[in-house]
Design a protein around this motif. Structure first.
Motif, PDB file in Angstrom:
ATOM      1  N   GLU A  47       0.842  -1.197   0.000  1.00 24.45           N
ATOM      2  CA  GLU A  47       0.000   0.000   0.000  1.00 24.45           C
ATOM      3  C   GLU A  47       0.877   1.245   0.000  1.00 24.45           C
ATOM      4  O   GLU A  47       1.969   1.259   0.550  1.00 24.45           O
ATOM      5  CB  GLU A  47      -0.953   0.015   1.183  1.00 24.45           C
ATOM      6  CG  GLU A  47      -0.283   0.249   2.515  1.00 24.45           C
ATOM      7  CD  GLU A  47      -1.288   0.348   3.648  1.00 24.45           C
ATOM      8  OE1 GLU A  47      -1.502   1.472   4.128  1.00 24.45           O
ATOM      9  OE2 GLU A  47      -1.822  -0.685   4.021  1.00 24.45           O
ATOM     10  N   THR A  85      -3.313   3.674  -2.468  1.00 23.59           N
ATOM     11  CA  THR A  85      -3.274   2.698  -3.553  1.00 23.59           C
ATOM     12  C   THR A  85      -2.816   1.368  -2.988  1.00 23.59           C
ATOM     13  O   THR A  85      -1.832   1.307  -2.264  1.00 23.59           O
ATOM     14  CB  THR A  85      -2.297   3.149  -4.656  1.00 23.59           C
ATOM     15  OG1 THR A  85      -2.636   4.466  -5.065  1.00 23.59           O
ATOM     16  CG2 THR A  85      -2.337   2.223  -5.842  1.00 23.59           C
ATOM     17  N   GLU A  87      -1.902  -2.713  -4.007  1.00 22.16           N
ATOM     18  CA  GLU A  87      -1.606  -3.680  -5.061  1.00 22.16           C
ATOM     19  C   GLU A  87      -1.452  -5.061  -4.438  1.00 22.16           C
ATOM     20  O   GLU A  87      -0.941  -5.189  -3.330  1.00 22.16           O
ATOM     21  CB  GLU A  87      -0.322  -3.303  -5.788  1.00 22.16           C
ATOM     22  CG  GLU A  87      -0.397  -1.977  -6.505  1.00 22.16           C
ATOM     23  CD  GLU A  87       0.932  -1.604  -7.127  1.00 22.16           C
ATOM     24  OE1 GLU A  87       0.932  -1.308  -8.328  1.00 22.16           O
ATOM     25  OE2 GLU A  87       1.939  -1.621  -6.422  1.00 22.16           O
ATOM     26  N   TYR A  88      -1.871  -6.083  -5.177  1.00 23.16           N
ATOM     27  CA  TYR A  88      -1.809  -7.467  -4.694  1.00 23.16           C
ATOM     28  C   TYR A  88      -1.104  -8.326  -5.739  1.00 23.16           C
ATOM     29  O   TYR A  88      -1.449  -8.290  -6.907  1.00 23.16           O
ATOM     30  CB  TYR A  88      -3.216  -8.042  -4.506  1.00 23.16           C
ATOM     31  CG  TYR A  88      -4.160  -7.170  -3.728  1.00 23.16           C
ATOM     32  CD1 TYR A  88      -4.309  -7.345  -2.358  1.00 23.16           C
ATOM     33  CD2 TYR A  88      -4.914  -6.197  -4.360  1.00 23.16           C
ATOM     34  CE1 TYR A  88      -5.189  -6.553  -1.641  1.00 23.16           C
ATOM     35  CE2 TYR A  88      -5.798  -5.402  -3.653  1.00 23.16           C
ATOM     36  CZ  TYR A  88      -5.931  -5.585  -2.296  1.00 23.16           C
ATOM     37  OH  TYR A  88      -6.801  -4.805  -1.592  1.00 23.16           O
ATOM     38  N   PRO A  98      -4.816  -2.782  -9.269  1.00 22.19           N
ATOM     39  CA  PRO A  98      -4.680  -1.892  -8.107  1.00 22.19           C
ATOM     40  C   PRO A  98      -6.024  -1.333  -7.666  1.00 22.19           C
ATOM     41  O   PRO A  98      -6.920  -1.102  -8.471  1.00 22.19           O
ATOM     42  CB  PRO A  98      -3.775  -0.770  -8.608  1.00 22.19           C
ATOM     43  CG  PRO A  98      -3.099  -1.304  -9.824  1.00 22.19           C
ATOM     44  CD  PRO A  98      -4.014  -2.326 -10.399  1.00 22.19           C
ATOM     45  N   SER A  99      -6.156  -1.140  -6.368  1.00 21.46           N
ATOM     46  CA  SER A  99      -7.357  -0.549  -5.779  1.00 21.46           C
ATOM     47  C   SER A  99      -7.009   0.824  -5.256  1.00 21.46           C
ATOM     48  O   SER A  99      -5.914   1.048  -4.753  1.00 21.46           O
ATOM     49  CB  SER A  99      -7.870  -1.408  -4.623  1.00 21.46           C
ATOM     50  OG  SER A  99      -8.127  -2.717  -5.056  1.00 21.46           O
ATOM     51  N   ILE A 101      -8.349   3.815  -2.633  1.00 22.35           N
ATOM     52  CA  ILE A 101      -9.231   4.109  -1.524  1.00 22.35           C
ATOM     53  C   ILE A 101      -9.232   5.620  -1.302  1.00 22.35           C
ATOM     54  O   ILE A 101      -8.178   6.212  -1.053  1.00 22.35           O
ATOM     55  CB  ILE A 101      -8.784   3.376  -0.242  1.00 22.35           C
ATOM     56  CG1 ILE A 101      -8.768   1.886  -0.485  1.00 22.35           C
ATOM     57  CG2 ILE A 101      -9.682   3.745   0.926  1.00 22.35           C
ATOM     58  CD1 ILE A 101      -8.179   1.075   0.639  1.00 22.35           C
TER      59      ILE A 101
END
Length: 104
Positions: A47, A85, A87-88, A98-99, A101
Motif C-alpha cells: 500500500e 493505492t 496492489e496485490y 490496483p485498488s 481508496i
C-alpha cells in the motif's frame, strides 16, 4: 528526476536480524500447521498513500507570465484529497488490479 529522501531511523529499526528471523520462523510454522500453503494462496499486499491537491508543499509548478502583464495571479486550491493505492501479487504470479481508496 527527483532527489531521494533519507530513511527515517524509526522505520529502519524494525529491520534487524531478530525481527526478520522471527517473521520467517512464523512463516515456516504456518506452512507446517496447514501442510503447506499453495503459491496461489500466498499474497503480497503493498500500500502507498499519497496526497492529491492542496497541502503546504504544492505541486512545484512553474508559471510563465508576460513581462508586460501586470495581472500575475495563479489559482490555489485548498481541496486536499488523500488517496491510498493497494496492489496485490501472489507468489504464483497472479495479480489483482490496483485498488484506490478515497476518503469519501
Amino acid at each position: 528526476m527527483a532527489k531521494p529522501r533519507g530513511l527515517d531511523p524509526k522505520r529502519t529499526q524494525i529491520f534487524n536480524k531478530a525481527t526478520i528471523t522471527e517473521y520467517f520462523d512464523m512463516c515456516v510454522a504456518l506452512n507446517q500447521k496447514h501442510d503447506g500453503i499453495l503459491p496461489e494462496h500466498n499474497w503480497n499486499v503493498d500500500e502507498k498513500g499519497c496526497q492529491m491537491g492542496g497541502g503546504r508543499n504544492g505541486d512545484n509548478s512553474n508559471f510563465i507570465f508576460s513581462k508586460d502583464n501586470q495581472d500575475r495571479y495563479r489559482i490555489y486550491s485548498n481541496n486536499l484529497e488523500l488517496v491510498t493505492t493497494i496492489e496485490y501479487v501472489s507468489t504464483a504470479g497472479d495479480s489483482i488490479p490496483p485498488s484506490f481508496i478515497l476518503a469519501d
